[in-house]
Design an enzyme around this catalytic site. Structure first.
Site, PDB file in Angstrom:
ATOM      1  N   ARG A   1       3.323  -7.393 -18.623  1.00  0.00           N
ATOM      2  CA  ARG A   1       3.431  -6.982 -20.024  1.00  0.00           C
ATOM      3  C   ARG A   1       4.822  -7.149 -20.615  1.00  0.00           C
ATOM      4  O   ARG A   1       5.030  -6.815 -21.788  1.00  0.00           O
ATOM      5  CB  ARG A   1       2.960  -5.533 -20.160  1.00  0.00           C
TER       6      ARG A   1
ATOM      7  N   ARG B   1     -11.561  11.527 -32.633  1.00  0.00           N
ATOM      8  CA  ARG B   1     -12.816  12.207 -32.932  1.00  0.00           C
ATOM      9  C   ARG B   1     -12.546  13.675 -33.250  1.00  0.00           C
ATOM     10  O   ARG B   1     -13.301  14.312 -33.984  1.00  0.00           O
ATOM     11  CB  ARG B   1     -13.779  12.097 -31.753  1.00  0.00           C
TER      12      ARG B   1
ATOM     13  N   GLU C   1      -4.933  -2.588 -24.791  1.00  0.00           N
ATOM     14  CA  GLU C   1      -4.496  -3.514 -23.746  1.00  0.00           C
ATOM     15  C   GLU C   1      -4.073  -2.755 -22.487  1.00  0.00           C
ATOM     16  O   GLU C   1      -4.349  -3.187 -21.366  1.00  0.00           O
ATOM     17  CB  GLU C   1      -3.347  -4.382 -24.253  1.00  0.00           C
ATOM     18  N   LEU C   2      -3.414  -1.621 -22.679  1.00  0.00           N
ATOM     19  CA  LEU C   2      -2.907  -0.856 -21.538  1.00  0.00           C
ATOM     20  C   LEU C   2      -4.030  -0.402 -20.616  1.00  0.00           C
ATOM     21  O   LEU C   2      -3.911  -0.494 -19.384  1.00  0.00           O
ATOM     22  CB  LEU C   2      -2.124   0.355 -22.051  1.00  0.00           C
TER      23      LEU C   2
ATOM     24  N   ARG D   1      -6.663  -1.629 -19.778  1.00  0.00           N
ATOM     25  CA  ARG D   1      -7.267  -2.665 -18.934  1.00  0.00           C
ATOM     26  C   ARG D   1      -6.698  -2.621 -17.522  1.00  0.00           C
ATOM     27  O   ARG D   1      -7.307  -3.131 -16.588  1.00  0.00           O
ATOM     28  CB  ARG D   1      -7.031  -4.045 -19.554  1.00  0.00           C
TER      29      ARG D   1
ATOM     30  N   ASN E   1       1.118   4.339 -10.199  1.00  0.00           N
ATOM     31  CA  ASN E   1       1.902   4.328  -8.972  1.00  0.00           C
ATOM     32  C   ASN E   1       2.864   3.140  -8.983  1.00  0.00           C
ATOM     33  O   ASN E   1       2.791   2.260  -9.847  1.00  0.00           O
ATOM     34  CB  ASN E   1       0.996   4.333  -7.732  1.00  0.00           C
TER      35      ASN E   1
ATOM     36  N   HIS F   1       3.399  -4.466 -11.030  1.00  0.00           N
ATOM     37  CA  HIS F   1       2.497  -5.499 -11.556  1.00  0.00           C
ATOM     38  C   HIS F   1       2.472  -5.494 -13.083  1.00  0.00           C
ATOM     39  O   HIS F   1       2.622  -6.547 -13.726  1.00  0.00           O
ATOM     40  CB  HIS F   1       1.089  -5.272 -11.011  1.00  0.00           C
TER      41      HIS F   1
ATOM     42  N   SER G   1      -7.424  11.900 -29.134  1.00  0.00           N
ATOM     43  CA  SER G   1      -8.775  11.590 -29.592  1.00  0.00           C
ATOM     44  C   SER G   1      -8.883  11.759 -31.102  1.00  0.00           C
ATOM     45  O   SER G   1      -8.734  12.866 -31.627  1.00  0.00           O
ATOM     46  CB  SER G   1      -9.793  12.509 -28.911  1.00  0.00           C
TER      47      SER G   1
ATOM     48  N   SER H   1       0.817  -1.213   0.000  1.00  0.00           N
ATOM     49  CA  SER H   1       0.000   0.000   0.000  1.00  0.00           C
ATOM     50  C   SER H   1       0.851   1.264   0.000  1.00  0.00           C
ATOM     51  O   SER H   1       0.466   2.276  -0.597  1.00  0.00           O
ATOM     52  CB  SER H   1      -0.947   0.007   1.206  1.00  0.00           C
TER      53      SER H   1
END
Length: 261
Positions: free
Chosen positions: A216, A126, A110-111, A113, A205, A211, A124, A89
């Protein structure tokens, strides 16, 4: 079509306000810790992890907490113990921000997620109209002449179609309203390949980074994201060496000595 290479830059990292830290430590009797740590060359991200951990137990020095009779005085050893004990933590207080440039939407899909402990801001399509299609080909693909010839023809056709649509919809004509530009640009992106090079701001963080780097860069990970997170891992090993000291690199895979931290 313009060939590009995925790039990673660290653009923001923790910076401690030592004046405020020292005011707090003066109040609780822990100034000896900052007097030792502040003049050192340890990164602020690691100092923040150590500060957070010591606050939990009031372990600035022996005796402040009657239950604590001795403390570690080596900051790297302290952070290493945090990793080994999986006290993850406190790693969440230190955030790092990267710009991932010329990465594909294969990668960004993928990132994103990895939501926990992360933030994302992506270019963007758009709003951003395409006038070229930047594209990354891995080395093995570039060595396949027939594949490259056929692929470049496809990309050239798609790129030409973007230019044709812009002209057809009158997007550069004087007086064209922005709402019309946005509407048509949103439609035009449907003809952009998923491998199109784009940009994303990525903040994570230290706990999340540990992780995601493991996940990856694993042998079974998608090749582009594996390449990018290998670069991120190298940056973080320089930025927070004590936090990433337990990693070994095996054929491009970053493997932690301690998991679930």
């Amino acid at each position: 079509m313009r060939h590009v290479e995925p790039e990673v830059s660290l653009i923001a990292k923790p910076q401690i306000d030592w004046e405020s830290v020292n005011a707090y430590l003066d109040d609780v009797g822990g100034r000896v810790w900052s007097d030792r740590v502040q003049p050192s060359e340890s990164p602020d991200g690691e100092d923040l992890v150590e500060f957070s951990g010591r606050m939990c137990y009031r372990s600035w020095e022996p005796g402040l907490n009657p239950n604590v009779s001795r403390v570690r005085t080596d900051s790297s050893a302290y952070v290493g113990n945090v990793i080994r004990s999986q006290h993850g933590s406190v790693l969440e207080h230190a955030n790092y921000t990267f710009i991932l440039h010329n990465v594909s939407r294969v990668l960004t899909h993928e990132l994103i997620r990895h939501r926990a402990g992360c933030a994302f801001s992506q270019e963007s399509l758009r709003y951003v109209r395409l006038d070229e299609l930047p594209f990354w080909f891995p080395e093995w693909a570039r060595e396949d002449e027939e594949l490259m010839e056929r692929s470049l023809k496809v990309l050239d056709t798609l790129e030409e179609h973007q230019a044709w649509m812009a002209s057809h919809f009158g997007l550069d004509e004087e007086g064209t309203k922005f709402a019309h530009k946005k509407h048509m640009t949103s439609f035009m992106r449907r003809f952009a390949p998923e491998g199109l090079g784009t940009g994303i701001v990525y903040t994570a963080n230290l706990r999340s980074l540990r992780h995601v780097i493991e996940m990856r860069t694993a042998p079974g990970a998608e090749e582009e994201i594996r390449l990018v997170f290998g670069k991120i891992a190298e940056i973080m090993q320089d930025e927070a060496p004590a936090v990433f000291a337990d990693y070994s690199v095996e054929d491009g895979a970053w493997v932690p000595g301690t998991r679930k931290a």
